[in-house]
Design a protein around this motif. Sequence first.
Motif, PDB file in Angstrom:
ATOM      1  N   LEU A 228       0.825  -1.215   0.000  1.00 15.16           N
ATOM      2  CA  LEU A 228       0.000   0.000   0.000  1.00 15.16           C
ATOM      3  C   LEU A 228       0.856   1.260   0.000  1.00 15.16           C
ATOM      4  N   CYS A 229       1.971   1.205   0.706  1.00 16.32           N
ATOM      5  CA  CYS A 229       2.848   2.377   0.768  1.00 16.32           C
ATOM      6  C   CYS A 229       3.447   2.687  -0.599  1.00 16.32           C
ATOM      7  N   SER A 230       3.733   1.657  -1.390  1.00 18.79           N
ATOM      8  CA  SER A 230       4.303   1.868  -2.721  1.00 18.79           C
ATOM      9  C   SER A 230       3.319   2.604  -3.623  1.00 18.79           C
ATOM     10  N   GLY A 231       2.048   2.272  -3.523  1.00 20.04           N
ATOM     11  CA  GLY A 231       1.036   2.943  -4.333  1.00 20.04           C
ATOM     12  C   GLY A 231       0.776   4.359  -3.909  1.00 20.04           C
ATOM     13  N   ALA A 232       1.133   4.713  -2.659  1.00 18.35           N
ATOM     14  CA  ALA A 232       0.935   6.079  -2.169  1.00 18.35           C
ATOM     15  C   ALA A 232       2.133   6.973  -2.418  1.00 18.35           C
ATOM     16  N   CYS A 233       3.286   6.388  -2.751  1.00 15.47           N
ATOM     17  CA  CYS A 233       4.525   7.169  -2.903  1.00 15.47           C
ATOM     18  C   CYS A 233       4.509   7.930  -4.217  1.00 15.47           C
ATOM     19  N   LYS A 234       4.429   9.258  -4.162  1.00 14.65           N
ATOM     20  CA  LYS A 234       4.354  10.077  -5.377  1.00 14.65           C
ATOM     21  C   LYS A 234       5.702  10.193  -6.081  1.00 14.65           C
ATOM     22  N   ALA A 235       6.805   9.892  -5.353  1.00 10.99           N
ATOM     23  CA  ALA A 235       8.133   9.926  -5.974  1.00 10.99           C
ATOM     24  C   ALA A 235       8.521   8.577  -6.560  1.00 10.99           C
ATOM     25  N   LEU A 236       7.692   7.556  -6.362  1.00 16.04           N
ATOM     26  CA  LEU A 236       7.936   6.205  -6.880  1.00 16.04           C
ATOM     27  C   LEU A 236       9.274   5.657  -6.420  1.00 16.04           C
ATOM     28  N   CYS A 237       9.627   5.961  -5.163  1.00 18.02           N
ATOM     29  CA  CYS A 237      10.943   5.570  -4.648  1.00 18.02           C
ATOM     30  C   CYS A 237      10.840   4.574  -3.496  1.00 18.02           C
ATOM     31  N   LEU A 238       9.614   4.166  -3.133  1.00 10.51           N
ATOM     32  CA  LEU A 238       9.425   3.270  -1.991  1.00 10.51           C
ATOM     33  C   LEU A 238       8.952   1.906  -2.494  1.00 10.51           C
ATOM     34  N   ASP A 239       9.742   0.906  -2.198  1.00  6.59           N
ATOM     35  CA  ASP A 239       9.412  -0.468  -2.567  1.00  6.59           C
ATOM     36  C   ASP A 239       8.990  -1.205  -1.303  1.00  6.59           C
ATOM     37  N   GLY A 240       7.673  -1.233  -1.067  1.00  2.00           N
ATOM     38  CA  GLY A 240       7.180  -1.833   0.166  1.00  2.00           C
ATOM     39  C   GLY A 240       7.391  -3.326   0.239  1.00  2.00           C
ATOM     40  N   ARG A 241       7.337  -4.014  -0.876  1.00  2.00           N
ATOM     41  CA  ARG A 241       7.470  -5.470  -0.860  1.00  2.00           C
ATOM     42  C   ARG A 241       8.908  -5.895  -0.541  1.00  2.00           C
ATOM     43  N   ASN A 242       9.878  -5.041  -0.916  1.00  2.00           N
ATOM     44  CA  ASN A 242      11.277  -5.328  -0.580  1.00  2.00           C
ATOM     45  C   ASN A 242      11.768  -4.497   0.597  1.00  2.00           C
ATOM     46  N   GLN A 243      10.864  -3.719   1.173  1.00  2.00           N
ATOM     47  CA  GLN A 243      11.158  -2.898   2.359  1.00  2.00           C
ATOM     48  C   GLN A 243      12.367  -1.985   2.134  1.00  2.00           C
ATOM     49  N   ALA A 244      12.331  -1.253   1.027  1.00  2.00           N
ATOM     50  CA  ALA A 244      13.447  -0.371   0.665  1.00  2.00           C
ATOM     51  C   ALA A 244      12.933   1.015   0.289  1.00  2.00           C
ATOM     52  N   VAL A 245      13.693   2.041   0.669  1.00  2.00           N
ATOM     53  CA  VAL A 245      13.369   3.436   0.348  1.00  2.00           C
ATOM     54  C   VAL A 245      14.610   4.094  -0.243  1.00  2.00           C
ATOM     55  N   ASP A 246      14.463   4.712  -1.399  1.00  2.00           N
ATOM     56  CA  ASP A 246      15.564   5.462  -2.025  1.00  2.00           C
ATOM     57  C   ASP A 246      15.475   6.906  -1.534  1.00  2.00           C
ATOM     58  N   ASP A 247      16.285   7.240  -0.512  1.00  2.00           N
ATOM     59  CA  ASP A 247      16.217   8.581   0.083  1.00  2.00           C
ATOM     60  C   ASP A 247      16.652   9.675  -0.876  1.00  2.00           C
ATOM     61  N   SER A 248      17.461   9.341  -1.869  1.00  2.00           N
ATOM     62  CA  SER A 248      17.907  10.367  -2.810  1.00  2.00           C
ATOM     63  C   SER A 248      16.767  10.862  -3.691  1.00  2.00           C
ATOM     64  N   ARG A 249      15.717  10.051  -3.832  1.00  2.00           N
ATOM     65  CA  ARG A 249      14.562  10.451  -4.641  1.00  2.00           C
ATOM     66  C   ARG A 249      13.339  10.813  -3.802  1.00  2.00           C
ATOM     67  N   CYS A 250      13.355  10.489  -2.522  1.00  2.00           N
ATOM     68  CA  CYS A 250      12.212  10.769  -1.649  1.00  2.00           C
ATOM     69  C   CYS A 250      12.077  12.268  -1.429  1.00  2.00           C
ATOM     70  N   VAL A 251      10.880  12.810  -1.684  1.00  2.00           N
ATOM     71  CA  VAL A 251      10.643  14.251  -1.549  1.00  2.00           C
ATOM     72  C   VAL A 251      10.034  14.609  -0.204  1.00  2.00           C
ATOM     73  N   ARG A 252       9.988  13.659   0.719  1.00  2.00           N
ATOM     74  CA  ARG A 252       9.521  13.906   2.089  1.00  2.00           C
ATOM     75  C   ARG A 252       8.089  14.451   2.118  1.00  2.00           C
ATOM     76  N   CYS A 253       7.202  13.804   1.361  1.00  2.00           N
ATOM     77  CA  CYS A 253       5.792  14.187   1.411  1.00  2.00           C
ATOM     78  C   CYS A 253       5.086  13.541   2.600  1.00  2.00           C
ATOM     79  N   PHE A 254       5.653  12.453   3.142  1.00  2.00           N
ATOM     80  CA  PHE A 254       5.130  11.723   4.303  1.00  2.00           C
ATOM     81  C   PHE A 254       3.762  11.085   4.041  1.00  2.00           C
ATOM     82  N   ASP A 255       3.406  10.894   2.777  1.00  2.00           N
ATOM     83  CA  ASP A 255       2.142  10.226   2.469  1.00  2.00           C
ATOM     84  C   ASP A 255       2.163   8.767   2.923  1.00  2.00           C
ATOM     85  N   CYS A 256       3.320   8.168   2.882  1.00  2.00           N
ATOM     86  CA  CYS A 256       3.430   6.751   3.225  1.00  2.00           C
ATOM     87  C   CYS A 256       3.185   6.492   4.713  1.00  2.00           C
TER      88      CYS A 256
END
Length: 467
Positions: A228-256
């Motif tokens: 669910l978090c992957s579908g909410a990520c507007k930067a498309l940088c959060l892979d919930g199934r692999n539990q990984a976040v690319d901080d270099s692309r995360c825009v800190r919207c905190f939607d997840c």
Amino acid sequence: MKMLKLARVAVAACMFTLVTLFFLGFGGGCGLLEKVQVVPALLGCAVAPLLVWVVVTVLFGRVYCSMVCPLGILQDVLLRLAKLCGRKRLPGPRPERPLVRWGALAVFAVLVLLGAAALASLLDPYGTYGRFAAQLLQPAAEWVNNGLADLLGVEGPVVLFKRELFVRSASGFAVAASSLVLLAGLVAWKGRLVCNTVCPVGALLGMLAQRPVFRTAIDPEKCVKCGLCSGACKALCLDGRNQAVDDSRCVRCFDCLGTCPKGAISFRPATDKTAYRGRRRFLGLAGAGAVGGLLTSPGANAFGGNAQALPPPGADERSLRTKCTACGLCVARCPQQVLAPAGFSEYGVTGFMLPKMDFSRGFCRPDCTACGAAGPTGPTPLLDLEQKKAAKIGLAAWNRAACLACTEKIPCGLCERRCPQKAISLKKEKIGDKEVEIPVVDPAKCTGCGACAHYCPSHAMSVRQAR
């Protein structure tokens, strides 16, 4: 954790409103918000705001992109509208495209170093939003103002004055409108795609944000990999199934943070000690950029071109080419409507959308310093009243073939009466069998304010560059 998102939305709404109102002509103090934008600070060599964003990004990641950048906030608004129109969820994690990202940053840097900042500003998020505001929002706001003026009349509790509606630049309007349509389509398709592909600010801050002190973390014990978090990520940088976040692309919207039903996602200090290669890359790039700027600054205008336009008061073509973001703020703030975006011919292709003087709707008043107060990067200096009165914009020129005194033998003298500098006098001259008075310009007194060109009924007066 939901409070983080609420705080982010509140700050972003405040910043977006203040920046937009300043473009629309409200709020004199809001101009400070333009000077803390990343690209204007880079072009204007403003060390203080740049250091602030370096520290903030190292600590918290790319909060600039979600709370301060007007184009980033606009993308959030467009995404919200897309969801209201039926867009349910974003496509999920997308692999990084480093060639596109670094290629766009390289193109931006090369254009700036070669003195083509106006072309580089086509990638600048602040400059892009500025063109939206100046070319699209301001005419729309004036249309609403005129409608309310007709509705309220002159006897209501609030008196509104109607303003002339016109397009300052057909090419500028076309670029702004087409860019907005393209942006809306990309946002509806893949969220913040622009921020992590062609945006130079996103690439620069992404270097610093690879391993920030505070990070978006996924608790593997709580996470059920529902996605669910992957579908909410507007930067498309959060892979919930692999539990990984690319901080270099995360825009800190905190939607997840509010999406996870198990509360497995949090924003907290990092626990690992990973090497900060991104920051070393950023510092190396910054040093190379500084050296490049010093090497190219004496002759910055590599593309050249014979300028046919008049820059704003106190500015020169070189400062515009190397510092101006072509955001249109000075154009929007000019109360006399004598500034307009240049086309492709006035400053050349590399000066597209730079501000130029246009006396068709007014002239530059000696007591007005609005354009200097509005410029976020400093190509148009802030002059005091005495400096403004003496500022040399250009030199008035008289065309005998168009003057009514010569062609129709009509006693006019309007240019002489309207000149605020008293730089035009009338000299008697015999034409045929009739004696007429023709204008004579005193170059020592003329500042090129354009009053004569604006009021001349036959367009016999113009303002040219002072040689």
